[in-house]
Write an enzyme that holds these catalytic residues in place. Sequence first.
Site, short mmCIF file in Angstrom:
data_model
loop_
_atom_site.label_atom_id
_atom_site.label_comp_id
_atom_site.label_asym_id
_atom_site.label_seq_id
_atom_site.Cartn_x
_atom_site.Cartn_y
_atom_site.Cartn_z
N HIS A 134 72.74 55.55 32.08
CA HIS A 134 72.78 53.95 32.23
C HIS A 134 73.34 53.18 31.00
O HIS A 134 73.28 52.06 30.96
CB HIS A 134 71.67 53.38 32.86
CG HIS A 134 71.28 53.95 34.16
ND1 HIS A 134 70.75 55.00 34.57
CD2 HIS A 134 71.27 52.91 35.17
CE1 HIS A 134 70.48 55.08 35.96
NE2 HIS A 134 70.66 53.82 36.29
N GLU A 314 67.64 54.61 47.91
CA GLU A 314 68.18 53.23 47.92
C GLU A 314 69.59 53.31 48.69
O GLU A 314 70.58 52.64 47.87
CB GLU A 314 68.07 52.57 46.55
CG GLU A 314 66.53 52.64 45.94
CD GLU A 314 66.48 52.54 44.62
OE1 GLU A 314 67.63 51.92 44.03
OE2 GLU A 314 65.46 52.33 43.89
N GLU A 330 67.66 46.36 49.09
CA GLU A 330 67.28 45.85 48.03
C GLU A 330 67.84 44.72 47.64
O GLU A 330 69.10 44.11 47.73
CB GLU A 330 67.76 46.89 46.74
CG GLU A 330 67.27 46.62 45.34
CD GLU A 330 68.00 47.59 44.28
OE1 GLU A 330 68.18 48.80 44.85
OE2 GLU A 330 67.77 47.34 43.06
N CYS A 410 64.81 45.53 38.20
CA CYS A 410 66.13 45.00 37.97
C CYS A 410 66.13 43.69 38.94
O CYS A 410 66.82 42.76 38.64
CB CYS A 410 67.19 45.83 38.73
SG CYS A 410 66.54 46.74 40.37
N CYS A 411 65.48 43.63 39.95
CA CYS A 411 65.64 42.49 40.79
C CYS A 411 65.16 41.23 40.48
O CYS A 411 66.00 40.19 40.54
CB CYS A 411 64.83 42.82 42.16
SG CYS A 411 65.66 44.37 43.03
#
Lengths: 641, 641
Positions: A134, A314, A330, A410-411
């Site tokens: 990442h 996901e 998501e 992340c959200c």
Amino acid sequence: MRLETINLTDIKIEDRFWSKHIHLVKDVILPYQWDIMNDKVPGAESSRCLENFKIAAGRRQGEFYGAVFQDTDIAKWMEAVGYSLSSGRNQELEALADGVVDLLAEAQQPDGYMDTYFIIREPDKKWKDLCEGHELYTAGHMMEAAVAYYNATGKRKFLDCVLKLGDLICETFGPGEGQNHGYPGHQEVEIGLIKLYEATGNRKYLDMAKYFLDIRGLGENYFLKEQKSPDYLHIFPEFEDYDPRYSQSHKPVREQDTAEGHAVRAVYMYCAMADVASAYGDEAMLEACRRLWENITEKRMYITGGIGSSGILERFTTDYDLPNDYNYSETCASIGMALFSLRMANITRESKYADVVELELYNNILAGVALDGKRFFYVNPLEVIPGNCIPRTSREHVKEQRQKWFGVACCPPNIARTLASLGQYIYGTDKDQIYMHLFISGQTCFRVGNSTVSLEVESELPWRGEVSTSLTGVPESGICINFRIPAYARDYTICSGGRQIPYENCRGYASVRVTEDTKLQIRFSIEPVFVRADVKVSSDVGKVAVMRGPLVYCLEEKDNGNNLAALFADTEKGLWEEPSEEFGGIIAVRFQGKKMVNSSRHLYETYEPQYETREIRAIPYAYWNNRGVGEMAVWVKAIIK
Amino acid sequence: MRLETINLTDIKIEDRFWSKHIHLVKDVILPYQWDIMNDKVPGAESSRCLENFKIAAGRRQGEFYGAVFQDTDIAKWMEAVGYSLSSGRNQELEALADGVVDLLAEAQQPDGYMDTYFIIREPDKKWKDLCEGHELYTAGHMMEAAVAYYNATGKRKFLDCVLKLGDLICETFGPGEGQNHGYPGHQEVEIGLIKLYEATGNRKYLDMAKYFLDIRGLGENYFLKEQKSPDYLHIFPEFEDYDPRYSQSHKPVREQDTAEGHAVRAVYMYCAMADVASAYGDEAMLEACRRLWENITEKRMYITGGIGSSGILERFTTDYDLPNDYNYSETCASIGMALFSLRMANITRESKYADVVELELYNNILAGVALDGKRFFYVNPLEVIPGNCIPRTSREHVKEQRQKWFGVACCPPNIARTLASLGQYIYGTDKDQIYMHLFISGQTCFRVGNSTVSLEVESELPWRGEVSTSLTGVPESGICINFRIPAYARDYTICSGGRQIPYENCRGYASVRVTEDTKLQIRFSIEPVFVRADVKVSSDVGKVAVMRGPLVYCLEEKDNGNNLAALFADTEKGLWEEPSEEFGGIIAVRFQGKKMVNSSRHLYETYEPQYETREIRAIPYAYWNNRGVGEMAVWVKAIIK
């Protein structure tokens, strides 16, 4: 020609529906997330995001903590701060942000590298684990953040940091001998690089983004090759037995025609594909974007805009496979889908793309945050029975209520940056053309030749289809204003001075040419309707959902008692509106139906069910779970006669 | 007094329905599984089960291969061989089995220990990983196998091996100082120990089983404590963050009142609880068995008998949470549920328990094996859309077709041993009482005082409710024969010599006293019916399932086209039977309905659905997926007027 986005500094939003959410960003979400990232919120999952940077900068001793992409929490926070400052500078917030920039700059390594996981924990593995590491994903978020902060404040320090990071990436990756021929395991850096290009005009960043897309899925899969290296660092257990579809690296991007794999990776890539397609006039790339967008919206998207129907990985699954109670949907994936659709709207000027932008914003995205701005949904189910969402089951990813924070967070910051940058979704311009994608009240201005045209908008959306616009500073040469005609709008009219005026319907936009300062009123009726899914959606066949304008509605236990699955809508009796003060003012929807009530003594039995007549109440999906924990359902069974 | 089971050697089954399945055990399944365990079946998952024993015995060099409980494949195979030989000796099979016994004996260690995983791979970890190591589980299956083989052949070698193993367990575990105070992470040894007691009369094995039940869930959880040991060996990633409910060790067994955790572990434990309850006259234990059985059958069981509704951890979830398309419903769990219900039937003499035995056998268990005996279901969904059951999604555990073998291969040999021991489920006796739990054709004999009474049964079940019985050798003192009155039976009559005779209904059994050789005919009507679930089952509300006698029916794509979810049953128009030659002869069921057909252009749209009238065909659930891959559904929507 792609429509241009108006600078956020030139857009002021003052909207009855949105302002209360947007204000939360500055007043609640950013301060709250600041506390979270500094581990000051009791009961929330640890973040230690800033602590990691302090360790990387040498200010503190310690171990890296958190997900491999923990740095992106602060990146998305900084991006949200940038957008937020665009609509009004704020000394206090800016001071915090400047402090963050100093910290990030200190943590950055001399060659431009900045990723605290690898700096602290795995300094020898830099760029050697593109599949799971990442780093490029994190870099992309840093780039987006720096550009947002620079655009809002004019301060270059953060931008300069990430340009150095961008330069390092441009040197490190590429087709040249000695260069790394890999590409990101989680797409995002492409978007960041494109923003660096937009901020600086330096085309090498754009070319780098294009390169990453061009080589993706070509020849032997990079990640499968990488995983064979003895150096390779396995981070996520679920990445064993890796399927390249997960990261959309199973075939060249221009040849992809179904949305596969991890939904956020997919839509972030599609965003970059759309940008590159328009920047290079790459028709094959644009065609792929159209195909993928159609595949999602016509076969793989929930009515709420949710995408990614599998709780495991996901991910997208197959056409029409849209289970309501164990889906993922998501929040970040919907944000990516809105960004992708916005790009497609600006490139094609077709209203269907902006329809989806609006659907995402008003439903799956807004559902991601509580009305108080302090709790968040990561997963957005369309049907919840609270007691059934228990850990260590097939529904363990589904939460019955919004959470304070997440281990993988992340959200929440993604919602913050989305709300703070809502302005970017509203308009598109091209010389003397202005497009209004969304009907959101506020003011903006844009240049037409040497003139600055101001536009003031008063919108009653989403509650009523009434939008007043006032254009001033219109040059004699005239401008063309294009109002979106939403697919749900009925009896769409445009009036000027009390009189209906004609308009041309250009790909779903009502196009009006004005040559002087003008006030225009757009009117259309918004009615609650029962919507059905294509019968191939096995989860929804025989059911209806309520929509009213852009809003998808849902049933809550609070209004309708428990066992929502036992309710049946009598669709022939229609729907009626109920204005309510709840949730800061909404129009609820009611309709007739019946409820099957128990008449069996055993679990399975031959019996004639009994029914009670019921009036059923629906509220906007975005606001569910703001009145406590309870059952929720978007789809309700319909009586079949 | 608990009813006794008749020795399998005294039961001969010659049944139109069952014989074809039972013959498969000897003719196909046992030879096929033998080849599998010897890795001779191309395309099937590797087993290497016998290879492991050869390595443990020192005959070969090599590494352990497979699951930690790989030994149980051969144990269950041997158990099935034992049952199979009970109904007729077979030189060839016995020679193979004797060879296996020699191998097992060679692999057994001098102190009695026998578990190839630990012998080969982790000799220092014996009994140190009760949570995950499965040694006691494996031991239990060895004990069951050895007793079955001994009962069929009278050969003691295998029995002596496991008695030695049982002795080792009795020495190793217990409350004494220096003894291990643990209990099995996967229950099964309790059943095995009880069988050792039954075979030998040595009560220490029974006491040992009781001890394992008594200490389970008492005080600090043993597994949580064990996992903290530096010695502890983590085998299964999913066992981190261990929840004691998973293995029913969250509270003392007598206090448990809901079925929790891993379904197979649960029902194997309940079997042992029932045995111990009756052996010791332990009322609290029996009461717990009743409560747990009620909780399952009235709140947590599928109509097919499937239990364990979560694909993750193969576990029970919550009351009425019974999703149809991503459930687990493991074949082994239903086998355990049949064994538990059989014990309860024999202890209580209440017919509802035998009703569930029959339901399990005719539905979820039989569905586990293909008609050709060569493919198996581990997971038994009630609704399948083949394209949706893809790897790396929430439905990855659901297979669209039976598999040749499994990496974790508990189910196929479990089905073999169940079919081979079908006789154990049919009768229960107590002095002059005989109970007929199931209506399966064949002959048996049992002792009443000094007499041997023979019973011959001709049953038309499950197709027709006609059962002829002939009792010979009835002593003058008389006997009492008790025929189960199935819950689904209508107009239940018993005739003798063409005349209806009275019977007493004792807890669901029709009790008739005879004092001479007698022929009795039991007749009841079996009609296809629409069954509904309790409306609290959200997955099934508004739907109906078809049952006919003990058989649950299902719709297949082959008969009804695709998109079964779009079918609606017109329940007012009734059901009719259709005798068919398919599947070796069945009665299919047809009913009227309609199908919603597509009339939308987009995925979501306001439209009036169109319907076509359809005649819908249903076949027995046990036989689904024997005509190729296609959609299947047990529950079909019903038209609500």
